[in-house]
Write an enzyme that holds these catalytic residues in place. Structure first.
Site, PDB file in Angstrom:
ATOM      1  N   THR A   1      -0.273   4.406   5.234  1.00 27.90           N
ATOM      2  CA  THR A   1      -1.608   3.801   5.324  1.00 27.90           C
ATOM      3  C   THR A   1      -1.749   2.840   6.500  1.00 27.90           C
ATOM      4  O   THR A   1      -2.839   2.334   6.738  1.00 27.90           O
ATOM      5  CB  THR A   1      -1.943   3.056   4.017  1.00 27.90           C
ATOM      6  OG1 THR A   1      -0.859   2.179   3.676  1.00 27.90           O
ATOM      7  CG2 THR A   1      -2.165   4.030   2.880  1.00 27.90           C
ATOM      8  N   GLY A   2      -0.686   2.562   7.213  1.00 24.86           N
ATOM      9  CA  GLY A   2      -0.798   1.759   8.426  1.00 24.86           C
ATOM     10  C   GLY A   2      -0.264   0.349   8.316  1.00 24.86           C
ATOM     11  O   GLY A   2      -0.676  -0.519   9.081  1.00 24.86           O
ATOM     12  N   LYS A   3       0.672   0.079   7.417  1.00 24.57           N
ATOM     13  CA  LYS A   3       1.210  -1.276   7.262  1.00 24.57           C
ATOM     14  C   LYS A   3       2.025  -1.679   8.494  1.00 24.57           C
ATOM     15  O   LYS A   3       1.835  -2.761   9.049  1.00 24.57           O
ATOM     16  CB  LYS A   3       2.073  -1.334   5.992  1.00 24.57           C
ATOM     17  CG  LYS A   3       1.321  -1.011   4.710  1.00 24.57           C
ATOM     18  CD  LYS A   3       2.192  -1.184   3.484  1.00 24.57           C
ATOM     19  CE  LYS A   3       3.305  -0.165   3.415  1.00 24.57           C
ATOM     20  NZ  LYS A   3       2.817   1.219   3.268  1.00 24.57           N
TER      21      LYS A   3
ATOM     22  N   GLY B   1       0.815  -1.205   0.000  1.00 27.27           N
ATOM     23  CA  GLY B   1       0.000   0.000   0.000  1.00 27.27           C
ATOM     24  C   GLY B   1       0.845   1.250   0.000  1.00 27.27           C
ATOM     25  O   GLY B   1       2.068   1.197   0.223  1.00 27.27           O
TER      26      GLY B   1
ATOM     27  N   HIS C   1      -6.455  35.407 -11.460  1.00 26.93           N
ATOM     28  CA  HIS C   1      -6.051  34.030 -11.769  1.00 26.93           C
ATOM     29  C   HIS C   1      -6.879  33.038 -10.936  1.00 26.93           C
ATOM     30  O   HIS C   1      -7.465  32.092 -11.476  1.00 26.93           O
ATOM     31  CB  HIS C   1      -4.559  33.856 -11.464  1.00 26.93           C
ATOM     32  CG  HIS C   1      -4.017  32.511 -11.820  1.00 26.93           C
ATOM     33  ND1 HIS C   1      -3.334  32.248 -12.985  1.00 26.93           N
ATOM     34  CD2 HIS C   1      -4.073  31.324 -11.155  1.00 26.93           C
ATOM     35  CE1 HIS C   1      -2.983  30.970 -13.021  1.00 26.93           C
ATOM     36  NE2 HIS C   1      -3.421  30.385 -11.904  1.00 26.93           N
ATOM     37  N   GLU C   2      -6.944  33.275  -9.623  1.00 31.91           N
ATOM     38  CA  GLU C   2      -7.693  32.359  -8.760  1.00 31.91           C
ATOM     39  C   GLU C   2      -9.193  32.470  -9.005  1.00 31.91           C
ATOM     40  O   GLU C   2      -9.915  31.470  -8.914  1.00 31.91           O
ATOM     41  CB  GLU C   2      -7.368  32.643  -7.286  1.00 31.91           C
ATOM     42  CG  GLU C   2      -5.906  32.468  -6.913  1.00 31.91           C
ATOM     43  CD  GLU C   2      -5.379  31.089  -7.243  1.00 31.91           C
ATOM     44  OE1 GLU C   2      -6.176  30.114  -7.244  1.00 31.91           O
ATOM     45  OE2 GLU C   2      -4.174  30.966  -7.525  1.00 31.91           O
TER      46      GLU C   2
ATOM     47  N   HIS D   1     -10.004  30.215 -11.931  1.00 36.83           N
ATOM     48  CA  HIS D   1     -10.160  28.813 -11.508  1.00 36.83           C
ATOM     49  C   HIS D   1     -11.532  28.575 -10.892  1.00 36.83           C
ATOM     50  O   HIS D   1     -12.232  27.608 -11.238  1.00 36.83           O
ATOM     51  CB  HIS D   1      -9.080  28.454 -10.486  1.00 36.83           C
ATOM     52  CG  HIS D   1      -7.724  28.249 -11.064  1.00 36.83           C
ATOM     53  ND1 HIS D   1      -7.464  27.400 -12.117  1.00 36.83           N
ATOM     54  CD2 HIS D   1      -6.521  28.803 -10.730  1.00 36.83           C
ATOM     55  CE1 HIS D   1      -6.173  27.416 -12.403  1.00 36.83           C
ATOM     56  NE2 HIS D   1      -5.580  28.272 -11.575  1.00 36.83           N
TER      57      HIS D   1
ATOM     58  N   ASP E   1      -0.415  24.444 -12.921  1.00 34.17           N
ATOM     59  CA  ASP E   1      -1.616  24.075 -13.681  1.00 34.17           C
ATOM     60  C   ASP E   1      -1.242  23.398 -14.986  1.00 34.17           C
ATOM     61  O   ASP E   1      -1.823  22.370 -15.361  1.00 34.17           O
ATOM     62  CB  ASP E   1      -2.465  25.319 -13.960  1.00 34.17           C
ATOM     63  CG  ASP E   1      -2.842  26.068 -12.694  1.00 34.17           C
ATOM     64  OD1 ASP E   1      -3.037  25.388 -11.673  1.00 34.17           O
ATOM     65  OD2 ASP E   1      -2.933  27.298 -12.734  1.00 34.17           O
TER      66      ASP E   1
END
Length: 688
Positions: free
Chosen positions: A241-243, A237, A460-461, A464, A535
């Site tokens: 993730t907790g392996k 994984g 610009h933002e 978007h 972008d």
């Protein structure tokens, strides 16, 4: 029994530290080097020697040591009895055996001339003829040979101890234990307190892992049916993730000896050490069977063989892997030993390692879904002091694609932010600020930005935000900000939908939303800037993936050049011809330019709303979904959702009305049947 109890009650003996031997030897060598035969004698000057000893006729012997350019002075017995020399120490070389004093000289010839000159005025009975002695300092010569050798050996031993695990005294810590396993053993005396209850989410992975633990606790349940437990399980994984946490839970739940080590612990610069450590690890595990061996980051030694041909055939890593393969499924019996391993690069592992009989199971530990993130949040907020405003479900929805480690980091950052603001409890806003901090970095409000640059960033933002609001399949907008954070000068925050598959329309809408910033700059200012770098990088990768990987281009067709085995990483050639590569480049360019033209058309039609949104952004610096909705109205996707909901409601109503009509007609027909006379009744009436 009583003896064992007494032994248990005794404090553990301190382990002898070999460094004391080195210190003792060093002190002895230094002491021997400083020691000489005149160590008890006192040094005198020439004037005192001549006026107080020689002229007073107190000197009985003079011994000139040629090699040391030193004259040893022996006093007579009568002189030693006088009060003048009562301070001389007894029991050393300063007594009657002498010498009691010594004199340093420049050269033997000069001393002889000066002595003869001084003794001319003395009577012959008082004159002393010097003796000349050629001595060799055996101690110094031995030390000059031995000391460098001892220093070199000591330095080599020190380096070897450091390389083989330090001076801690554990396995592999001593010089001759370099081939011993460096695994940490967890047993009843050194138990792990992590259990499966501490592992939130990962329900499917825990089911398979718990089966292994259950077999070790109750093997009869499986062996009666003829079943065999898998010899190995590979946890695969993404990072965080907790392996490893899952392996710790196995150590806490299994109640059997648990050997834990990393794949890099096998790797050493000396030939054969890795293979020797593998043999020793399995030997220890067999002695304590049933037992579990956990190898974290196994890709350090499990990489596919034959990839490093330039390093030569006698590669130490490959020897270690060969020994691991032999131990896992060789002629020898490893019954009762289960091997767990973790990696986030399963595609590069050797195929022989993944075959049944070695790692029988590959347990996927994926990024947590919504419900799993909710469970992870609940685990990590337990030790925190939070108030009633914190909504765990809302935070879970705000963190798609986050791993368990990311969520733990968010909870810790929220606590730090609340403490920085001198709060008594952590509130919802602290968690939202922590999410922004983890994703975008630290706010840089003091960054110098000119008013012209700030205006460009705002449009610009706003571009978007406008395009993502107006297209149907773009991710829902959360907020827009022009406060610099990390490396970005502004950002639009979205809430990605958790979908398993994506179609062409959704990908194109996402590309248009990403191009909205550059398109807004061109429409408003008539020129473009370098602010769209991230972008452009995103949409270029996405466009190439659409054309060459996902087969979403009509000209290239249903062909994918993706290699899931990872073999293409080691090849310098592309899996397609130069002509196909040129076609891919052309199709990607057409796809991106078509998306850009569409984006510009959308913004030109809504230029007034775009300007209004940018001005509001310049004023507030941070705006939210509600501000965008007030300017643009509801999203097309929301309109479609309402329309579909309305259709469904109308359909449900019509279906209900039809059902009622059918039921009513059936009821009427039943009543009609009850009121109408039957044929038997009619025949009876006729007969009567």
């Amino acid at each position: 029994m009583t003896e064992k109890k007494k032994q248990k009650g005794k404090p553990p003996k301190k382990q002898f530290n070999f460094y004391w031997i080195y210190v003792t030897v060093g002190v002895l060598l230094i002491a021997l080097n400083l020691f000489n035969y005149s160590s008890g004698a006192q040094k005198v000057t020439w004037d005192r020697f001549v006026n107080e000893m020689l002229k007073e006729q107190e000197v009985s012997r003079l011994v000139v040591v040629n090699n040391e350019l030193k004259v040893e002075i022996f006093l007579s017995a009568e002189a030693l009895k006088s009060d003048k020399y009562k301070d001389l120490k007894k029991g050393t070389f300063s007594d009657a055996t002498g010498p009691q004093f010594y004199l340093t000289i420049g050269s033997v010839d000069q001393f002889s001339r000066d002595l003869n000159r001084v003794q001319e005025d003395l009577p012959e009975s008082a004159q002393v003829n010097p003796e000349y002695d050629q001595r060799k300092n055996w101690t110094g010569e031995i030390i000059s040979w031995v000391l460098p050798i001892v220093i070199m050996i000591g330095l080599w031993v020190f380096i070897m101890r450091r390389m083989s695990g330090g001076a801690g005294g554990g396995p592999g810590g001593q010089l001759f234990n370099i081939g011993k396993s460096k695994a940490t053993l967890f047993d009843k005396e050194k138990n792990v307190k992590v259990s499966f209850n501490d592992v939130a989410g990962l329900d499917e992975a825990k089911v398979e892992i718990q089966e292994i633990v259950e077999f070790l606790k109750n093997p009869k349940k499986y062996t009666e049916l003829g079943a065999k437990i898998p010899k190995g399980a590979l946890l695969v994984g993404p990072p965080g993730t907790g392996k490893t946490l899952l392996a710790k839970a196995v150590a806490g739940e299994a109640q059997v000896p648990f050997f834990s080590l990393s794949g890099s612990d096998f790797v050493e610069m000396f030939v054969g050490v890795g293979a020797s450590r593998v043999r020793d690890l399995f030997k220890q595990a067999k002695e304590k069977a049933p037992a579990i061996i956990f190898i974290d980051e196994i890709d350090a030694i499990g990489r596919a063989r034959g990839k490093g041909a330039a390093q030569g055939s006698n590669d130490e890593r490959e020897n270690t892997l060969n020994q691991l393969l032999t131990e896992m499924d060789g002629f020898g019996s490893n019954s009762g030993i289960i091997i767990l391993a973790a990696t986030n690069r399963a595609e590069i592992l050797d195929r022989a390692l993944l075959r049944p009989g070695r790692f029988d199971r590959q347990i996927s530990v994926d990024l947590p879904e919504l419900n799993e993130r909710k469970q992870i949040f609940k685990v990590h907020v337990k030790p925190l002091k939070i108030d009633n405003t914190v909504d765990i479900e809302f935070l879970s929805k705000q963190t798609p694609g986050f791993s368990g480690a990311d969520i733990a980091n968010i909870c810790n950052e929220a606590a730090l932010i609340a403490a920085r603001k001198d709060k008594k409890a952590i509130d919802q806003q602290d968690f939202l600020d922590a999410i922004d901090r983890v994703i975008g970095g630290l706010e840089k409000k003091n960054k110098i930005i000119t008013s012209e640059e700030k205006k460009v960033i705002a449009f610009h933002e706003a571009g978007h935000a406008s395009v993502s609001w107006l297209v149907k399949y773009a991710n829902p907008l959360v907020k827009v900000t022009i406060v610099p954070r990390g490396r970005s000068l502004g950002a639009a925050w979205y809430l990605p939908e958790e979908r398993q598959i994506t179609n062409t329309e959704q990908l194109i809408d996402e590309m248009c939303a990403a191009l909205g910033g550059r398109a807004a700059e061109e429409i408003i200012f008539g020129k473009i800037s370098t602010g769209a770098l991230s972008d452009l990088e995103k949409i270029t990768k996405q466009a190439y993936a659409m054309v060459s990987i996902y087969g979403l281009n009509s000209k290239i067709g249903n062909i994918s050049f993706y290699d899931s085995t990872g073999q293409s990483e080691y090849s310098f050639s592309k899996p397609y011809s130069e002509k196909t590569g040129q076609t891919i480049d052309e199709e990607v360019s057409k796809l991106v330019e078509a998306a850009y033209i569409r984006t510009k058309d959308i913004l030109i039609k809504h230029k007034a709303e775009l300007t209004q949104l940018a001005e509001l952004l310049l004023e507030k610096e941070v705006i939210f979904k509600e501000d965008v909705e007030r300017i643009f109205g509801k999203r097309p996707a929301e309109f479609d959702a309402e329309r579909e909901e309305k259709k469904l409601l109308e359909q449900t109503i019509s279906d209900n009305e039809k059902a009622k009509a059918i039921a009513l007609s059936a009821e009427n027909s039943d009543q009609k049947k009850l009121t109408e006379p039957t044929e038997e009744e009619i025949s009876e009436e006729k007969n009567s």
